[in-house]
Design a protein around this motif. Structure first.
Motif, PDB file in Angstrom:
ATOM      1  N   ALA A  68       0.837  -1.204   0.000  1.00 44.54           N
ATOM      2  CA  ALA A  68       0.000   0.000   0.000  1.00 44.54           C
ATOM      3  C   ALA A  68       0.870   1.251   0.000  1.00 44.54           C
ATOM      4  CB  ALA A  68      -0.938  -0.008   1.193  1.00 44.54           C
ATOM      5  N   ARG A  69       1.965   1.222   0.753  1.00 41.48           N
ATOM      6  CA  ARG A  69       2.886   2.362   0.778  1.00 41.48           C
ATOM      7  C   ARG A  69       3.513   2.572  -0.594  1.00 41.48           C
ATOM      8  NH1 ARG A  69       7.880   3.472   0.626  1.00 41.48           N
ATOM      9  NH2 ARG A  69       8.566   1.327   0.600  1.00 41.48           N
ATOM     10  N   LYS A  71       2.252   1.689  -3.475  1.00 39.75           N
ATOM     11  CA  LYS A  71       1.194   2.152  -4.370  1.00 39.75           C
ATOM     12  C   LYS A  71       0.950   3.652  -4.202  1.00 39.75           C
ATOM     13  CE  LYS A  71      -3.515   1.006  -5.725  1.00 39.75           C
ATOM     14  NZ  LYS A  71      -4.669   0.139  -5.474  1.00 39.75           N
ATOM     15  N   ARG A  72       0.923   4.129  -2.954  1.00 44.70           N
ATOM     16  CA  ARG A  72       0.750   5.562  -2.713  1.00 44.70           C
ATOM     17  C   ARG A  72       1.919   6.364  -3.279  1.00 44.70           C
ATOM     18  NH1 ARG A  72      -0.954   3.744   2.324  1.00 44.70           N
ATOM     19  NH2 ARG A  72       1.079   4.256   3.208  1.00 44.70           N
ATOM     20  N   ALA A  75       1.627   6.628  -7.028  1.00 49.15           N
ATOM     21  CA  ALA A  75       0.554   7.559  -7.403  1.00 49.15           C
ATOM     22  C   ALA A  75       1.024   8.993  -7.250  1.00 49.15           C
ATOM     23  CB  ALA A  75      -0.684   7.296  -6.558  1.00 49.15           C
ATOM     24  N   GLN A  76       1.765   9.292  -6.173  1.00 47.32           N
ATOM     25  CA  GLN A  76       2.282  10.645  -5.968  1.00 47.32           C
ATOM     26  C   GLN A  76       3.303  11.004  -7.044  1.00 47.32           C
ATOM     27  OE1 GLN A  76       3.762  10.545  -1.974  1.00 47.32           O
ATOM     28  NE2 GLN A  76       1.745  10.854  -1.047  1.00 47.32           N
TER      29      GLN A  76
END
Length: 93
Positions: A68-69, A71-72, A75-76
């Motif tokens: 999840a980290r 993926k974030r 995205a950023q």
């Protein structure tokens, strides 16, 4: 909606049931043609779906948080790239 691991269990069971139901009906042993190619691709796709849900069930919470980290962060990074490429908008008038 289903949440958490229950969703993966349900989808895994559905994919396995589809595979068990369809396997005898697919022409996997037929001479090589479009029908047998479709059967092989369909079975491989079903196995990929089953493997993905089994992986999701067996994945540790630490690994899930790490993914999840990542993926974030991706995205950023994509957002920053798009903001740099976007031309400045000029007001008309």
């Amino acid at each position: 909606m289903l949440a958490g691991k229950g969703r993966h269990v349900i989808y895994l069971l559905i994919a396995a049931a589809m595979l068990v139901y369809a396997a005898p009906r697919l022409a996997l042993g037929a001479p090589w043609d479009w029908t047998s190619a479709f059967g092989i691709v369909w079975v491989l796709f079903a196995l990929v779906v089953i493997a993905a849900h089994a992986n999701a069930l067996l994945m540790s919470d630490e690994k899930r948080k790490e993914l999840a980290r990542i993926k974030r962060a991706r995205a950023q990074l994509l957002q920053r790239k798009l903001e740099r490429k976007a031309p400045a908008r000029r007001a008309r008038g």
